[in-house]
Design a protein around this motif. Structure first.
Motif, PDB file in Angstrom:
ATOM      1  N   ASN A   6       0.807  -1.053  -0.057  1.00  0.00           N
ATOM      2  CA  ASN A   6      -0.047   0.055  -0.090  1.00  0.00           C
ATOM      3  C   ASN A   6       0.799   1.396   0.038  1.00  0.00           C
ATOM      4  O   ASN A   6       0.354   2.297   0.028  1.00  0.00           O
ATOM      5  CB  ASN A   6      -0.909   0.201   1.237  1.00  0.00           C
ATOM      6  N   PHE A   7       2.234   1.043  -0.136  1.00  0.00           N
ATOM      7  CA  PHE A   7       3.106   2.284  -0.024  1.00  0.00           C
ATOM      8  C   PHE A   7       4.348   2.343  -1.232  1.00  0.00           C
ATOM      9  O   PHE A   7       4.357   0.878  -1.646  1.00  0.00           O
ATOM     10  CB  PHE A   7       3.644   2.522   1.213  1.00  0.00           C
ATOM     11  N   GLY A   8       4.479   3.348  -1.779  1.00  0.00           N
ATOM     12  CA  GLY A   8       5.546   3.248  -2.889  1.00  0.00           C
ATOM     13  C   GLY A   8       5.033   2.521  -3.959  1.00  0.00           C
ATOM     14  O   GLY A   8       4.046   2.372  -4.695  1.00  0.00           O
ATOM     15  N   ASP A   9       5.970   1.869  -4.331  1.00  0.00           N
ATOM     16  CA  ASP A   9       5.888   0.642  -5.817  1.00  0.00           C
ATOM     17  C   ASP A   9       5.651  -0.568  -5.251  1.00  0.00           C
ATOM     18  O   ASP A   9       5.524  -1.505  -6.216  1.00  0.00           O
ATOM     19  CB  ASP A   9       7.012   0.706  -6.640  1.00  0.00           C
ATOM     20  N   SER A  10       5.237  -0.702  -4.145  1.00  0.00           N
ATOM     21  CA  SER A  10       4.580  -2.333  -3.520  1.00  0.00           C
ATOM     22  C   SER A  10       3.258  -2.184  -4.054  1.00  0.00           C
ATOM     23  O   SER A  10       2.725  -1.012  -4.494  1.00  0.00           O
ATOM     24  CB  SER A  10       4.841  -2.468  -2.144  1.00  0.00           C
ATOM     25  N   GLY A  11       2.670  -3.534  -3.807  1.00  0.00           N
ATOM     26  CA  GLY A  11       1.175  -3.577  -4.301  1.00  0.00           C
ATOM     27  C   GLY A  11       0.346  -3.274  -3.548  1.00  0.00           C
ATOM     28  O   GLY A  11       0.614  -2.665  -2.265  1.00  0.00           O
ATOM     29  N   GLY A  12      -1.068  -3.502  -3.400  1.00  0.00           N
ATOM     30  CA  GLY A  12      -2.213  -3.212  -2.390  1.00  0.00           C
ATOM     31  C   GLY A  12      -3.075  -2.127  -2.844  1.00  0.00           C
ATOM     32  O   GLY A  12      -2.841  -1.329  -3.584  1.00  0.00           O
ATOM     33  N   THR A  13      -4.204  -2.417  -2.554  1.00  0.00           N
ATOM     34  CA  THR A  13      -5.566  -1.808  -3.007  1.00  0.00           C
ATOM     35  C   THR A  13      -5.977  -0.700  -1.985  1.00  0.00           C
ATOM     36  O   THR A  13      -6.698   0.118  -2.525  1.00  0.00           O
ATOM     37  CB  THR A  13      -6.619  -3.019  -3.332  1.00  0.00           C
ATOM     38  N   HIS A  14      -5.520  -0.757  -0.812  1.00  0.00           N
ATOM     39  CA  HIS A  14      -5.885   0.264   0.032  1.00  0.00           C
ATOM     40  C   HIS A  14      -4.491   1.196   0.222  1.00  0.00           C
ATOM     41  O   HIS A  14      -3.805   1.164   1.198  1.00  0.00           O
ATOM     42  CB  HIS A  14      -6.335  -0.432   1.507  1.00  0.00           C
ATOM     43  N   ARG A  15      -4.375   1.985  -0.819  1.00  0.00           N
ATOM     44  CA  ARG A  15      -3.159   2.846  -0.753  1.00  0.00           C
ATOM     45  C   ARG A  15      -3.176   3.788   0.408  1.00  0.00           C
ATOM     46  O   ARG A  15      -4.109   4.276   0.792  1.00  0.00           O
ATOM     47  CB  ARG A  15      -3.083   3.629  -2.016  1.00  0.00           C
ATOM     48  N   GLN A  16      -2.003   4.058   1.007  1.00  0.00           N
ATOM     49  CA  GLN A  16      -1.708   4.939   1.941  1.00  0.00           C
ATOM     50  C   GLN A  16      -2.343   4.338   3.321  1.00  0.00           C
ATOM     51  O   GLN A  16      -2.557   5.048   4.355  1.00  0.00           O
ATOM     52  CB  GLN A  16      -2.095   6.417   1.750  1.00  0.00           C
ATOM     53  N   GLU A  17      -2.769   3.150   3.541  1.00  0.00           N
ATOM     54  CA  GLU A  17      -3.444   2.727   4.548  1.00  0.00           C
ATOM     55  C   GLU A  17      -2.390   2.049   5.793  1.00  0.00           C
ATOM     56  O   GLU A  17      -1.543   1.099   5.341  1.00  0.00           O
ATOM     57  CB  GLU A  17      -4.449   1.741   4.299  1.00  0.00           C
ATOM     58  N   LEU A  18      -2.211   2.500   6.704  1.00  0.00           N
ATOM     59  CA  LEU A  18      -1.347   1.974   7.955  1.00  0.00           C
ATOM     60  C   LEU A  18      -2.042   1.015   8.567  1.00  0.00           C
ATOM     61  O   LEU A  18      -2.968   1.233   9.137  1.00  0.00           O
ATOM     62  CB  LEU A  18      -0.988   3.023   8.843  1.00  0.00           C
ATOM     63  N   ASN A  19      -1.750  -0.497   8.592  1.00  0.00           N
ATOM     64  CA  ASN A  19      -2.346  -1.470   9.305  1.00  0.00           C
ATOM     65  C   ASN A  19      -1.106  -2.483   9.771  1.00  0.00           C
ATOM     66  O   ASN A  19      -0.497  -2.806   9.042  1.00  0.00           O
ATOM     67  CB  ASN A  19      -3.146  -2.250   8.198  1.00  0.00           C
ATOM     68  N   VAL A  20      -0.970  -2.249  11.089  1.00  0.00           N
ATOM     69  CA  VAL A  20       0.000  -3.031  11.892  1.00  0.00           C
ATOM     70  C   VAL A  20       0.001  -4.363  11.669  1.00  0.00           C
ATOM     71  O   VAL A  20       0.940  -4.936  11.187  1.00  0.00           O
ATOM     72  CB  VAL A  20      -0.287  -2.925  13.286  1.00  0.00           C
ATOM     73  N   LYS A  21      -1.215  -4.982  11.482  1.00  0.00           N
ATOM     74  CA  LYS A  21      -1.144  -6.446  11.380  1.00  0.00           C
ATOM     75  C   LYS A  21      -0.670  -6.772   9.818  1.00  0.00           C
ATOM     76  O   LYS A  21       0.011  -7.772   9.716  1.00  0.00           O
ATOM     77  CB  LYS A  21      -2.801  -6.889  11.498  1.00  0.00           C
ATOM     78  N   ASP A  22      -1.266  -6.000   9.069  1.00  0.00           N
ATOM     79  CA  ASP A  22      -0.703  -6.294   7.336  1.00  0.00           C
ATOM     80  C   ASP A  22       0.800  -5.792   7.395  1.00  0.00           C
ATOM     81  O   ASP A  22       1.560  -6.714   6.646  1.00  0.00           O
ATOM     82  CB  ASP A  22      -1.656  -5.216   6.436  1.00  0.00           C
TER      83      ASP A  22
END
Length: 307
Positions: free
Chosen positions: A72-88
């Motif tokens: 969810n940050f930078g050039d990594s994947g993830g559909t919930h962009r800019q979401e901070l999730n400790v578990k993830d």
């Protein structure tokens, strides 16, 4: 690939569920199956923001590294962009560790973790769960969200709570998410408002690079509940704590208290501020001491600096 002949840098993709983390693999030249350090950054930061500076020094001393960017940050994947999730993010650490263990070009019996700021808190958590690791480094680590929040004024707390409620309502009603800055000036509504927070983040962005100063407001209660410092007493491996005595983001008091509970902990303190650790003389001192610590516990040739 790096032009420095002492190591090679490769960009790799590490699967995490149905997504991926993008990482840099730094491999020392001429070293057969070197030890390897898994490296993660702080809150909302990407590996381009000076993780490479540390990784290059480690590689030049015969230690490979995998420096990754969270989903969810930078050039990594993830559909919930800019979401901070400790578990993830902890799952990202686990999957990158699993990737390191599955490589045949590194010594999988000599793996360490290295984290800075929020990633320093993650390194503490991961170290407490993996006694099979040989060492860990926690640099200016985030150790207690609740104690950090208690430093806020009632007015600041109410403003952040308002943002969270708005984002929660947006989620329920399927409206656009509510974001707030990761770092802002004193008086702003942001996750961090210390005077050095915003200029500190900006100073880590490389020339021509980008950094998105934003996260979903729903992260606020997750940050409050995250108290990785409480895991230090469970860490059964050598761990080096590099702590800023003038830290305005991750207060030194709670961090020192937690660090001293680690059975095999080594504590180093520095006058440099939270964001000063990445450049100049503080960086030179830190990286030399970290290399010596890692070399000692990973059975490589130390530099001869301080321990």
């Amino acid at each position: 690939m790096s032009k420095d002949t002492r190591y090679q840098r490769h960009t790799i993709s590490i699967p995490v569920g149905d997504s991926f983390c993008t990482a840099w693999l730094h491999m020392p030249t001429g070293v057969q199956r070197p030890p390897v350090v898994v490296m993660g950054h702080g809150m909302g930061a990407t590996r381009e923001m000076r993780l490479d500076a540390y990784a290059e020094r480690f590689a030049a001393r015969g230690i490979a590294s995998i420096a990754f960017t969270y989903r969810n940050f930078g050039d990594s994947g993830g559909t919930h962009r800019q979401e901070l999730n400790v578990k993830d993010q902890l799952r990202d650490w686990e999957e990158v560790l699993a990737h390191a263990r599955g490589r045949d070009d590194v010594d999988t019996s000599r793996i360490a973790v290295w984290g800075t700021s929020f990633g320093g808190g993650h390194a503490i958590t991961i170290a407490s769960r993996h006694p099979d690791l040989v060492a860990a480094v926690a640099q200016c680590p985030f150790t207690d969200g609740l104690l950090t929040a208690l430093r806020l004024s009632p007015f600041e707390s109410l403003r952040l709570q308002g943002k969270f409620i708005r984002d929660l309502v947006a989620t329920v009603t399927r409206r656009e998410p509510v974001y707030l800055p990761l770092a802002g000036a004193p008086g702003d509504v942001a996750i961090m408002t210390a005077p050095d927070a915003l200029p500190g983040y900006q100073s880590l962005v490389p020339d021509g690079g980008t950094w998105v100063n934003s996260t979903r407001a729903r992260a606020i209660p997750r940050l409050l509940r995250y108290r990785p410092g409480r895991s230090t007493k469970k860490i059964q491996i050598p761990i080096l704590f590099c702590i800023s005595s003038t830290d305005t983001v991750a207060p030194a008091g709670p961090t020192l208290k937690y660090a001293r509970r680690a059975p095999h902990g080594v504590v180093q303190t520095y006058e440099a501020g939270h964001f000063d650790f990445y450049t100049g003389q503080p960086f030179e001192q830190l990286v030399a001491e970290q290399i010596d610590f890692l070399a000692k516990h990973m059975s490589t040739q130390p530099t001869g600096g301080a321990r």
